[in-house]
Design a protein around this motif. Structure first.
Motif, short mmCIF file in Angstrom:
data_model
loop_
_atom_site.label_atom_id
_atom_site.label_comp_id
_atom_site.label_asym_id
_atom_site.label_seq_id
_atom_site.Cartn_x
_atom_site.Cartn_y
_atom_site.Cartn_z
N GLN A 1 0.82 -1.19 0.00
CA GLN A 1 0.00 0.00 0.00
C GLN A 1 0.86 1.25 0.00
OE1 GLN A 1 -2.74 -0.78 3.39
NE2 GLN A 1 -4.36 -0.36 1.90
N GLY A 2 0.38 2.29 -0.68
CA GLY A 2 1.09 3.55 -0.70
C GLY A 2 0.35 4.56 -1.53
N PRO A 3 0.65 5.86 -1.36
CA PRO A 3 0.00 6.89 -2.17
C PRO A 3 0.54 6.91 -3.58
CG PRO A 3 1.64 7.87 -0.76
CD PRO A 3 1.59 6.43 -0.38
N ASN A 4 -0.20 7.59 -4.44
CA ASN A 4 0.25 7.80 -5.81
C ASN A 4 1.37 8.83 -5.81
OD1 ASN A 4 0.58 8.39 -8.52
ND2 ASN A 4 -1.61 8.35 -8.97
N ASP B 1 0.39 12.03 -7.59
CA ASP B 1 -0.65 12.85 -6.95
C ASP B 1 -0.98 12.25 -5.59
OD1 ASP B 1 -2.66 14.55 -6.28
OD2 ASP B 1 -4.02 13.98 -7.90
N PRO B 2 -0.21 12.60 -4.53
CA PRO B 2 -0.42 12.02 -3.20
C PRO B 2 -1.78 12.35 -2.61
CG PRO B 2 1.72 13.11 -3.36
CD PRO B 2 0.93 13.50 -4.57
N HIS C 1 -3.32 3.68 -2.04
CA HIS C 1 -3.75 2.70 -3.04
C HIS C 1 -3.09 1.35 -2.77
CE1 HIS C 1 -5.61 5.91 -5.33
NE2 HIS C 1 -4.47 6.58 -5.30
N THR C 2 -3.78 0.30 -3.19
CA THR C 2 -3.21 -1.04 -3.15
C THR C 2 -2.49 -1.31 -4.47
OG1 THR C 2 -4.91 -1.89 -1.66
CG2 THR C 2 -3.73 -3.50 -3.00
N LYS C 3 -1.23 -1.72 -4.35
CA LYS C 3 -0.40 -1.96 -5.54
C LYS C 3 0.10 -3.40 -5.54
CE LYS C 3 1.16 2.82 -5.03
NZ LYS C 3 2.31 3.77 -5.07
N ALA C 4 0.34 -3.91 -6.71
CA ALA C 4 0.84 -5.27 -6.86
C ALA C 4 2.11 -5.26 -7.69
CB ALA C 4 -0.21 -6.15 -7.54
#
Length: 408
Positions: free
Chosen positions: A276-279, A282-283, A288-291
């Motif tokens: 998980q982490g921000p974009n 554009d924080p 967001h969940t990332k893979a």
């Protein structure tokens, strides 16, 4: 996405054991080789015309009153199928795989559910099942379907009127309530003959490439499909929302250094893995969940997996690079034109003697090949060349030579 090799037309429906709604068998199938897993989906396909069912003298396509695709049936059973199977015909005709065997699948009801990535965990309240960013139909509830199996975002119901189009209200083994599902248990007459079907990945993206060599992800053990644990972890073809969490990575703002590290080989990460982490661009859009996903040829990241999306969602990209075998056209006559020779190398092999071409040939191969690298550009089809010199004959190998050489 559909699993390779599972689109077939010789499936048969059988009554299921306790806790299951049915068993789908196919004597010619290879479900383990295709990588079928529990929680995948079996979809029973329909028909539009009688010709879709094979021999029109034997079968006909029974239409659905809801305008969906029909169902193939023998002519003598067509009237009974039309009268008995309309509830099944109106549904999405998909079931959840409870257990995968080499040639048969044990099936359960496939509930109307909003899947949640591992990073979000189980839902706690009904609000967790209604994301504000994407409007969803009301009615999803955070409910423990079967005691002891955890909460899920599903849709309880009393009858079919409480379900969305294509769904029916069905009982679930071990549950006290009824829930909306993608298909009812079909009466035997509905699937009395062989049926067309395919298996799709459940709560996962299938990763497929045009130039990716096939590999096995499962193996049959005791008649049941088990994960092939001995394989290289880069031999993976699905990105599930239930993937384990990544380790040793700052997912809040991943850099190229992180993305270039091999999750499997260098750091021992699972593949794929979620974080998980921000974009970074554009924080303000939130977390967001990332893979992270890697195969032998490419590594990439998928983000925004916490957002709802339909089971037909797909994405694609093209990679430009690498190399593949190709032919180099050699002039059939005359010596090649040379512009700017840059290297002259002694080859590792020797010119073989050939009495037909050289009457003075000895019985030993003592003349080495010499290679010339020419980086010049002569003409519109010449972007540099590698030439081989036959030192026995003091000439270039040409298109007439039968002794080809490979360059990598």
């Amino acid at each position: 996405g559909g699993l390779q090799g599972t689109a077939r037309s010789t499936g048969q429906w059988q009554p299921g054991p306790a806790g299951a709604v049915g068993v789908w068998s196919d004597a010619g199938a290879q479900f383990c080789a295709s990588g079928v897993q529990p929680k995948d989906r079996l979809r029973i396909l329909g028909c539009v015309l009688d010709e879709d069912c094979g021999d029109v003298n034997v079968f006909r396509c029974v239409p659905s009153t809801a305008g969906a695709s029909g169902l193939c049936a023998r002519k003598e059973n067509a009237a009974e199928v039309a009268a008995t199977c309309q509830n099944f015909l109106r549904s999405r005709r998909r079931f959840e795989v409870l257990e995968a065997g080499a040639r048969q699948l044990t099936l359960g009801p496939l509930l109307d559910e909003l899947p949640r990535p591992t990073t979000l965990g189980a839902c706690a309240t009904d609000l967790d099942c209604r994301p504000e960013t994407v409007p969803l139909p009301q009615g999803l509830s955070c409910t423990e379907v079967v005691p002891g199996q955890g909460n899920r975002c599903v849709r309880p119901c009393i009858n079919d009127e409480g379900c969305r189009l294509g769904f029916v209200c069905e009982a679930v083994a071990g549950a006290a309530s009824r829930f909306c599902a993608e298909a009812p248990v079909p009466p035997p007459v509905c699937l009395a003959d062989n049926g067309a079907y395919r298996v799709q990945a459940g709560n996962a993206f299938i990763v497929a490439g045009a130039r990716v060599a096939p590999f096995a992800t499962a193996v049959e053990e005791g008649g049941v499909c088990k994960p092939l644990l001995s394989r290289d972890l880069r031999h993976s073809n699905r990105l599930p929302l239930s993937a384990p969490l990544c380790s040793n990575i700052q997912c809040e703002n991943p850099t190229w250094t992180h993305l270039l590290r091999s999750p499997m080989v260098a750091e021992g990460w699972p593949n794929p893995c979620l974080c998980q982490g921000p974009n970074a661009a554009d924080p303000t859009t939130g977390v967001h969940t990332k893979a992270l996903f890697e195969i032998a040829d490419v590594r990439f990241m998928v983000t925004n997996l916490e957002q709802p999306f339909g089971d037909g969602a797909s994405m694609g990209f093209q990679t430009v690079g690498g190399f593949w075998p190709d032919w180099i056209l050699v002039p059939q006559s005359g010596n090649p034109s040379i512009a700017v020779p840059t290297r002259l190398l002694l080859g590792p092999t020797f010119v073989p003697p050939d009495a037909k071409e050289d009457k003075d040939a000895t019985s030993e191969a003592i003349y080495p090949y010499v290679y010339m690298v020419d980086s010049g550009r002569l003409g519109t089809q010449q972007r540099g060349q590698i030439l081989r010199l036959d030192t026995r004959r003091a000439a270039y190998d040409t298109g007439r030579s039968s002794r080809r050489f490979e360059v990598q």
